[in-house]
Motif scaffolding. Structure first.
Motif, PDB file in Angstrom:
ATOM      1  N   UNK A 192       0.821  -1.212   0.000  1.00  0.00           N
ATOM      2  CA  UNK A 192       0.000   0.000   0.000  1.00  0.00           C
ATOM      3  C   UNK A 192       0.854   1.261   0.000  1.00  0.00           C
ATOM      4  N   UNK A 193       1.852   1.304   0.869  1.00  0.00           N
ATOM      5  CA  UNK A 193       2.670   2.516   0.945  1.00  0.00           C
ATOM      6  C   UNK A 193       3.519   2.686  -0.305  1.00  0.00           C
ATOM      7  N   UNK A 194       3.975   1.578  -0.885  1.00  0.00           N
ATOM      8  CA  UNK A 194       4.727   1.675  -2.135  1.00  0.00           C
ATOM      9  C   UNK A 194       3.849   2.212  -3.253  1.00  0.00           C
ATOM     10  N   UNK A 195       2.617   1.715  -3.338  1.00  0.00           N
ATOM     11  CA  UNK A 195       1.704   2.205  -4.364  1.00  0.00           C
ATOM     12  C   UNK A 195       1.347   3.675  -4.184  1.00  0.00           C
ATOM     13  N   UNK A 196       1.130   4.094  -2.926  1.00  0.00           N
ATOM     14  CA  UNK A 196       0.802   5.501  -2.685  1.00  0.00           C
ATOM     15  C   UNK A 196       1.957   6.426  -3.070  1.00  0.00           C
ATOM     16  N   UNK A 197       3.177   6.058  -2.678  1.00  0.00           N
ATOM     17  CA  UNK A 197       4.331   6.886  -3.025  1.00  0.00           C
ATOM     18  C   UNK A 197       4.566   6.892  -4.526  1.00  0.00           C
ATOM     19  N   UNK A 198       4.335   5.757  -5.179  1.00  0.00           N
ATOM     20  CA  UNK A 198       4.488   5.705  -6.628  1.00  0.00           C
ATOM     21  C   UNK A 198       3.456   6.604  -7.314  1.00  0.00           C
ATOM     22  N   UNK A 199       2.218   6.587  -6.819  1.00  0.00           N
ATOM     23  CA  UNK A 199       1.187   7.478  -7.370  1.00  0.00           C
ATOM     24  C   UNK A 199       1.566   8.940  -7.188  1.00  0.00           C
ATOM     25  N   UNK A 200       2.094   9.269  -6.012  1.00  0.00           N
ATOM     26  CA  UNK A 200       2.485  10.656  -5.754  1.00  0.00           C
ATOM     27  C   UNK A 200       3.642  11.071  -6.661  1.00  0.00           C
ATOM     28  N   UNK A 201       4.611  10.165  -6.835  1.00  0.00           N
ATOM     29  CA  UNK A 201       5.745  10.478  -7.713  1.00  0.00           C
ATOM     30  C   UNK A 201       5.274  10.672  -9.152  1.00  0.00           C
ATOM     31  N   UNK A 202       4.334   9.839  -9.603  1.00  0.00           N
ATOM     32  CA  UNK A 202       3.782   9.995 -10.950  1.00  0.00           C
ATOM     33  C   UNK A 202       3.037  11.321 -11.077  1.00  0.00           C
ATOM     34  N   UNK A 203       2.330  11.706 -10.017  1.00  0.00           N
ATOM     35  CA  UNK A 203       1.602  12.977 -10.060  1.00  0.00           C
ATOM     36  C   UNK A 203       2.553  14.156 -10.218  1.00  0.00           C
ATOM     37  N   UNK A 204       3.651  14.145  -9.459  1.00  0.00           N
ATOM     38  CA  UNK A 204       4.633  15.236  -9.561  1.00  0.00           C
ATOM     39  C   UNK A 204       5.290  15.230 -10.935  1.00  0.00           C
ATOM     40  N   UNK A 205       5.668  14.042 -11.418  1.00  0.00           N
ATOM     41  CA  UNK A 205       6.320  13.947 -12.717  1.00  0.00           C
ATOM     42  C   UNK A 205       5.411  14.423 -13.843  1.00  0.00           C
TER      43      UNK A 205
END
Length: 275
Positions: free
Chosen positions: A40-53
């Motif tokens: 869950x935490x990996x997916x959330x951080x990945x989503x946030x990183x994709x949002x910033x990118x």
């Protein structure tokens, strides 16, 4: 805005994602629970990183300017004059192009293909999928219990994909012959963003209301049946209206885009030698 505040804001956002995950996690039991929470935490951080990118790729003015200025000015001293390069007698002189005058980086072409024709597939999948998930979660507590934080995360990715696609479409519009069909497709595409924003806000509100109701029932951790019936009905009706509206808008955009691309790109009669 100070250009050096943008990286700090990005880090603060990541910290907020971690805090949100921590507040939504009640207890972890056994190896299976640890692996689930790690996912869950990996997916959330990945989503946030994709949002910033993606925000950088679509050239959000404030973020693009501040991050670009921070990179350009890092490691330099205010008022310092850069010494001219010393030519090497064994190699030709190479002139450096100032970093601040370089054109902004964006996704306009991918492998020689206009990025818009690829990104539209993301929108066509994510927006209707988000609308369907929102309607199910608003109407069925069991569906909301299964989706959890994945619902607003899916809505966020759907929201990000819309300006990314329209930005690439604006580039493509400047590189094709303009006509009434292309202009209509562009206008319809610009009207999808409000629907995507409404989907994200509703998904976040539905998730938050069920999560808050579950946390107020310590005797039934994870239960979503405590949300008031009027609130559930209101959320379901709004989700249905917004979801159907977003789906219809995606269909209209796709139909106009197909007409703009193929209205003169085929023959009504088959070629005789291609039976």
């Amino acid at each position: 805005m100070d250009p050096f505040l943008a990286p700090l804001a990005i880090r603060a956002g990541a910290a907020g994602v971690l805090a949100l995950w921590r507040s939504d996690t009640t207890s972890v039991v056994g190896p299976t629970g640890w692996l689930t929470d790690a996912g869950r935490i990996t997916g959330l951080l990945a989503d946030y990183a994709c949002a910033v990118l993606l925000a950088l790729l679509v050239r959000v003015p404030l973020l693009n300017h501040t991050v670009g200025m921070a990179v350009a000015t890092s490691g330099t001293t205010e008022g310092a004059v850069e010494a001219p390069p010393v030519p090497c007698p064994l190699s030709p002189v190479r002139r450096r192009t100032p970093t601040l005058k370089e054109p902004p980086v964006g996704l306009d072409l991918i492998n020689g293909i206009p990025a818009h024709v690829l990104f539209v597939h993301v929108v066509v999948v994510l927006v209707p999928l988000t609308a369907l998930a929102l309607i199910l979660c608003a109407a069925l507590p069991s569906a909301m219990r299964r989706f959890g934080l994945a619902l607003p995360a899916l809505a966020l990715m759907s929201l990000i994909s819309v300006p990314l696609t329209t930005n690439a479409g604006e580039w493509l519009e400047r590189h094709v012959a303009g006509n009434a069909l292309v202009r209509k497709h562009t206008e319809l595409g610009d009207e999808l963003l409000p629907w995507a924003i409404a989907l994200f806000l509703l998904a976040t509100a539905v998730w938050w209301s069920y999560r808050r109701a579950a946390h107020h029932t310590p005797d039934a951790v994870g239960s979503t049946n405590t949300v008031a019936i009027p609130l559930r009905i209101t959320a379901a009706v709004l989700s249905l209206l917004v979801g159907v509206g977003a789906g219809v808008q995606v269909y209209r955009i796709g139909d106009s885009g197909a007409k703009a691309a193929w209205h003169d790109g085929y023959s009504a009669t088959a070629h005789p030698n291609r039976d």
